[in-house]
Design an enzyme around this catalytic site. Structure first.
Site, PDB file in Angstrom:
ATOM      1  N   TYR A 172    -132.033  50.807 -27.099  1.00 59.65           N
ATOM      2  CA  TYR A 172    -131.093  49.677 -27.199  1.00 59.65           C
ATOM      3  C   TYR A 172    -131.778  48.471 -27.853  1.00 59.65           C
ATOM      4  O   TYR A 172    -131.191  47.811 -28.721  1.00 59.65           O
ATOM      5  CB  TYR A 172    -130.621  49.348 -25.781  1.00 59.65           C
ATOM      6  N   ALA A 173    -133.014  48.189 -27.456  1.00 57.37           N
ATOM      7  CA  ALA A 173    -133.749  47.046 -28.031  1.00 57.37           C
ATOM      8  C   ALA A 173    -133.976  47.258 -29.524  1.00 57.37           C
ATOM      9  O   ALA A 173    -133.831  46.325 -30.328  1.00 57.37           O
ATOM     10  CB  ALA A 173    -135.088  46.877 -27.314  1.00 57.37           C
ATOM     11  N   ALA A 174    -134.328  48.505 -29.887  1.00 58.73           N
ATOM     12  CA  ALA A 174    -134.562  48.807 -31.307  1.00 58.73           C
ATOM     13  C   ALA A 174    -133.272  48.617 -32.109  1.00 58.73           C
ATOM     14  O   ALA A 174    -133.285  48.038 -33.206  1.00 58.73           O
ATOM     15  CB  ALA A 174    -135.074  50.237 -31.466  1.00 58.73           C
ATOM     16  N   THR A 183    -111.597  53.610 -28.360  1.00 65.38           N
ATOM     17  CA  THR A 183    -111.984  54.932 -28.856  1.00 65.38           C
ATOM     18  C   THR A 183    -110.926  55.999 -28.562  1.00 65.38           C
ATOM     19  O   THR A 183    -111.007  57.103 -29.093  1.00 65.38           O
ATOM     20  CB  THR A 183    -113.325  55.391 -28.241  1.00 65.38           C
ATOM     21  N   THR A 213    -128.788  33.890 -35.237  1.00 66.01           N
ATOM     22  CA  THR A 213    -128.446  34.520 -33.964  1.00 66.01           C
ATOM     23  C   THR A 213    -128.277  33.416 -32.933  1.00 66.01           C
ATOM     24  O   THR A 213    -129.212  32.653 -32.681  1.00 66.01           O
ATOM     25  CB  THR A 213    -129.552  35.495 -33.501  1.00 66.01           C
ATOM     26  N   ARG A 237    -112.068  46.544 -23.438  1.00 65.45           N
ATOM     27  CA  ARG A 237    -112.543  45.973 -22.162  1.00 65.45           C
ATOM     28  C   ARG A 237    -113.723  45.048 -22.413  1.00 65.45           C
ATOM     29  O   ARG A 237    -114.184  44.917 -23.557  1.00 65.45           O
ATOM     30  CB  ARG A 237    -112.928  47.091 -21.172  1.00 65.45           C
ATOM     31  N   ASN A 275    -137.041  45.431 -23.275  1.00 60.55           N
ATOM     32  CA  ASN A 275    -136.791  45.632 -21.850  1.00 60.55           C
ATOM     33  C   ASN A 275    -137.235  47.040 -21.475  1.00 60.55           C
ATOM     34  O   ASN A 275    -136.879  48.000 -22.168  1.00 60.55           O
ATOM     35  CB  ASN A 275    -135.288  45.472 -21.554  1.00 60.55           C
ATOM     36  N   ILE A 318    -124.136  39.633 -18.969  1.00 57.26           N
ATOM     37  CA  ILE A 318    -122.712  39.311 -18.833  1.00 57.26           C
ATOM     38  C   ILE A 318    -122.070  40.340 -17.903  1.00 57.26           C
ATOM     39  O   ILE A 318    -122.362  41.549 -18.019  1.00 57.26           O
ATOM     40  CB  ILE A 318    -121.998  39.351 -20.214  1.00 57.26           C
ATOM     41  N   SER A 365    -127.973  41.306 -28.580  1.00 61.40           N
ATOM     42  CA  SER A 365    -128.328  41.202 -27.155  1.00 61.40           C
ATOM     43  C   SER A 365    -129.645  40.453 -27.019  1.00 61.40           C
ATOM     44  O   SER A 365    -130.502  40.524 -27.922  1.00 61.40           O
ATOM     45  CB  SER A 365    -128.499  42.603 -26.557  1.00 61.40           C
TER      46      SER A 365
HETATM   47  P1  NAP Z   1    -118.430  47.666 -22.247  1.00 61.78           P
HETATM   48  O1  NAP Z   1    -117.702  46.923 -21.184  1.00 61.78           O
HETATM   49  O2  NAP Z   1    -119.164  48.904 -21.903  1.00 61.78           O
HETATM   50  O3  NAP Z   1    -117.390  47.958 -23.457  1.00 61.78           O
HETATM   51  C1  NAP Z   1    -117.843  48.639 -24.587  1.00 61.78           C
HETATM   52  C2  NAP Z   1    -116.763  48.650 -25.640  1.00 61.78           C
HETATM   53  O4  NAP Z   1    -117.277  49.347 -26.795  1.00 61.78           O
HETATM   54  C3  NAP Z   1    -115.511  49.397 -25.195  1.00 61.78           C
HETATM   55  O5  NAP Z   1    -114.391  48.754 -25.745  1.00 61.78           O
HETATM   56  C4  NAP Z   1    -115.694  50.774 -25.816  1.00 61.78           C
HETATM   57  O6  NAP Z   1    -114.478  51.441 -26.099  1.00 61.78           O
HETATM   58  C5  NAP Z   1    -116.385  50.405 -27.118  1.00 61.78           C
HETATM   59  N1  NAP Z   1    -117.106  51.530 -27.710  1.00 61.78           N
HETATM   60  C6  NAP Z   1    -118.073  52.291 -27.142  1.00 61.78           C
HETATM   61  N2  NAP Z   1    -118.473  53.253 -28.004  1.00 61.78           N
HETATM   62  C7  NAP Z   1    -117.747  53.081 -29.132  1.00 61.78           C
HETATM   63  C8  NAP Z   1    -117.674  53.758 -30.370  1.00 61.78           C
HETATM   64  N3  NAP Z   1    -118.431  54.841 -30.638  1.00 61.78           N
HETATM   65  N4  NAP Z   1    -116.795  53.320 -31.304  1.00 61.78           N
HETATM   66  C9  NAP Z   1    -116.021  52.243 -31.073  1.00 61.78           C
HETATM   67  N5  NAP Z   1    -116.008  51.584 -29.904  1.00 61.78           N
HETATM   68  C10 NAP Z   1    -116.870  51.996 -28.948  1.00 61.78           C
HETATM   69  O7  NAP Z   1    -119.518  46.732 -22.955  1.00 61.78           O
HETATM   70  P2  NAP Z   1    -119.702  45.126 -22.972  1.00 61.78           P
HETATM   71  O8  NAP Z   1    -120.602  44.763 -21.863  1.00 61.78           O
HETATM   72  O9  NAP Z   1    -118.387  44.463 -23.106  1.00 61.78           O
HETATM   73  O10 NAP Z   1    -120.553  44.991 -24.314  1.00 61.78           O
HETATM   74  C11 NAP Z   1    -119.977  44.644 -25.557  1.00 61.78           C
HETATM   75  C12 NAP Z   1    -121.100  44.356 -26.556  1.00 61.78           C
HETATM   76  O11 NAP Z   1    -121.936  43.327 -26.031  1.00 61.78           O
HETATM   77  C13 NAP Z   1    -122.019  45.552 -26.807  1.00 61.78           C
HETATM   78  O12 NAP Z   1    -122.416  45.560 -28.167  1.00 61.78           O
HETATM   79  C14 NAP Z   1    -123.217  45.268 -25.922  1.00 61.78           C
HETATM   80  O13 NAP Z   1    -124.381  45.883 -26.384  1.00 61.78           O
HETATM   81  C15 NAP Z   1    -123.280  43.757 -26.008  1.00 61.78           C
HETATM   82  N6  NAP Z   1    -123.981  43.131 -24.893  1.00 61.78           N
HETATM   83  C16 NAP Z   1    -123.510  43.192 -23.611  1.00 61.78           C
HETATM   84  C17 NAP Z   1    -124.212  42.565 -22.604  1.00 61.78           C
HETATM   85  C18 NAP Z   1    -123.755  42.559 -21.160  1.00 61.78           C
HETATM   86  O14 NAP Z   1    -124.481  41.999 -20.310  1.00 61.78           O
HETATM   87  N7  NAP Z   1    -122.606  43.111 -20.828  1.00 61.78           N
HETATM   88  C19 NAP Z   1    -125.404  41.904 -22.876  1.00 61.78           C
HETATM   89  C20 NAP Z   1    -125.865  41.857 -24.193  1.00 61.78           C
HETATM   90  C21 NAP Z   1    -125.145  42.475 -25.184  1.00 61.78           C
HETATM   91  P3  NAP Z   1    -113.778  52.438 -25.016  1.00 61.78           P
HETATM   92  O15 NAP Z   1    -113.219  51.570 -23.922  1.00 61.78           O
HETATM   93  O16 NAP Z   1    -112.718  53.122 -25.794  1.00 61.78           O
HETATM   94  O17 NAP Z   1    -114.867  53.332 -24.523  1.00 61.78           O
END
Ligand code: NAP
Length: 246
Positions: free
Chosen positions: A153-155, A36, A236, A14, A147, A186, A140
């Site tokens: 998360y920041a660390a 997962t 980055t 997702r 934050n 996002i 991020s």
């Molecule tokens: P999300 O919608 O919550 O999706 C998280 C994804 O990570 C899911 O596919 C989930 O799998 C998978 N996941 C979680 N724990 C896992 C584990 N232990 N092993 C393998 N897969 C795992 O998150 P997102 O917003 O798309 O974020 C994706 C990345 O972008 C993350 O690294 C996040 O920190 C970074 N990010 C997001 C934002 C934002 O605004 N959304 C901003 C900055 C950075 P399942 O579906 O199977 O649980």
């Protein structure tokens, strides 16, 4: 075996990971996406049209050292060595520092930082042998700005950027690039849980006057994976609508 380049995207069930997997598939890669759970894998198989496009979906839990090692060993024996690895999977466990317990600290560090270490560890030997590849880690904006409520998360994300620069230096001579994409805000499940008042306050800080879309991140990842980015490593790229320009 397919002659397409192979791309692994963790957390592709997702959100941002799914958009990256779909974009790389549209760009002509053979994509292996991970989830997962078995049900997540089944859903991903149909989204990625695995039979028609020779994509695949597999179970991967990067928080579990043994499962990660075994799953990536099996993946390599079935599909070969990935040319592109996108470390996207990540979690949040937000709380103000005084209420942040060690369990939530450890869970976020274990998944968002050590999880990426595990994936790189399992794949790097074969990638080094291939003398080609791109590793793209999803960081991020919070890794740069910090934050309130997200010390863990920041660390993890700041650590991920340091890890990226170090690994980039070690393997640049083997023609493998290692970079981060750092999203701002996002719209995904991860940010949907935030209260509306907090979302409005965040929107007010974005000069672009909109939240990011998953496709905005997928585009930056596709660029870093492409031949146009072969001389870019240890960087980055911030994709945040101007939310932080530091
Ligand atoms: P999300 O919608 O919550 O999706 C998280 C994804 O990570 C899911 O596919 C989930 O799998 C998978 N996941 C979680 N724990 C896992 C584990 N232990 N092993 C393998 N897969 C795992 O998150 P997102 O917003 O798309 O974020 C994706 C990345 O972008 C993350 O690294 C996040 O920190 C970074 N990010 C997001 C934002 C934002 O605004 N959304 C901003 C900055 C950075 P399942 O579906 O199977 O649980």
């Amino acid at each position: 075996m397919s002659d397409k380049k192979l791309a692994l995207v963790t957390g592709a069930s997702r959100g941002i990971g799914l958009a990256i997997a779909q974009r790389l598939s549209a760009d002509g890669y053979r994509v292996i996406g991970t989830a997962t759970s078995e049900s997540g894998v089944e859903a991903l198989r149909s989204t990625l049209k695995t039979s028609e496009k020779s994509n695949e979906a597999v179970v991967l839990n990067i928080a579990d050292s043994e499962q990660t090692e075994a799953a990536l060993k099996e993946l390599q024996s079935q599909f070969g060595t990935p040319d592109v690895v996108v470390n996207n999977a990540g979690i949040t466990r937000d709380n103000l520092f005084l209420r942040l317990n060690e369990g939530d600290w450890n869970d976020v560090l274990n998944t968002n930082l050590t999880g990426v270490f595990r994936v790189c560890k399992a794949l790097s030997k074969a990638m080094l042998k291939n003398k080609a590849g791109s590793i793209i880690n999803i960081s991020s904006i919070i890794g740069t700005t910090g934050n309130a409520g997200q010390a863990n998360y920041a660390a993890a994300k700041a650590g991920l950027e340091g890890f990226t620069r170090s690994l980039a230096q070690e393997i640049a001579s083997r023609n493998i690039t290692v970079n981060c994409v750092a999203p701002g805000f996002i719209q995904t499940d991860m940010t949907d849980v935030l209260p509306e008042t907090q979302k409005e306050a965040i929107l007010a800080t974005i000069p672009g006057k909109r939240f990011g879309r998953v496709e905005d991140i997928a585009g930056a990842v596709a660029f870093l994976a492409s031949d146009d980015a072969r001389y870019i490593t240890g960087q980055t790229i911030h994709v945040n609508g101007g939310m932080n320009m530091g």
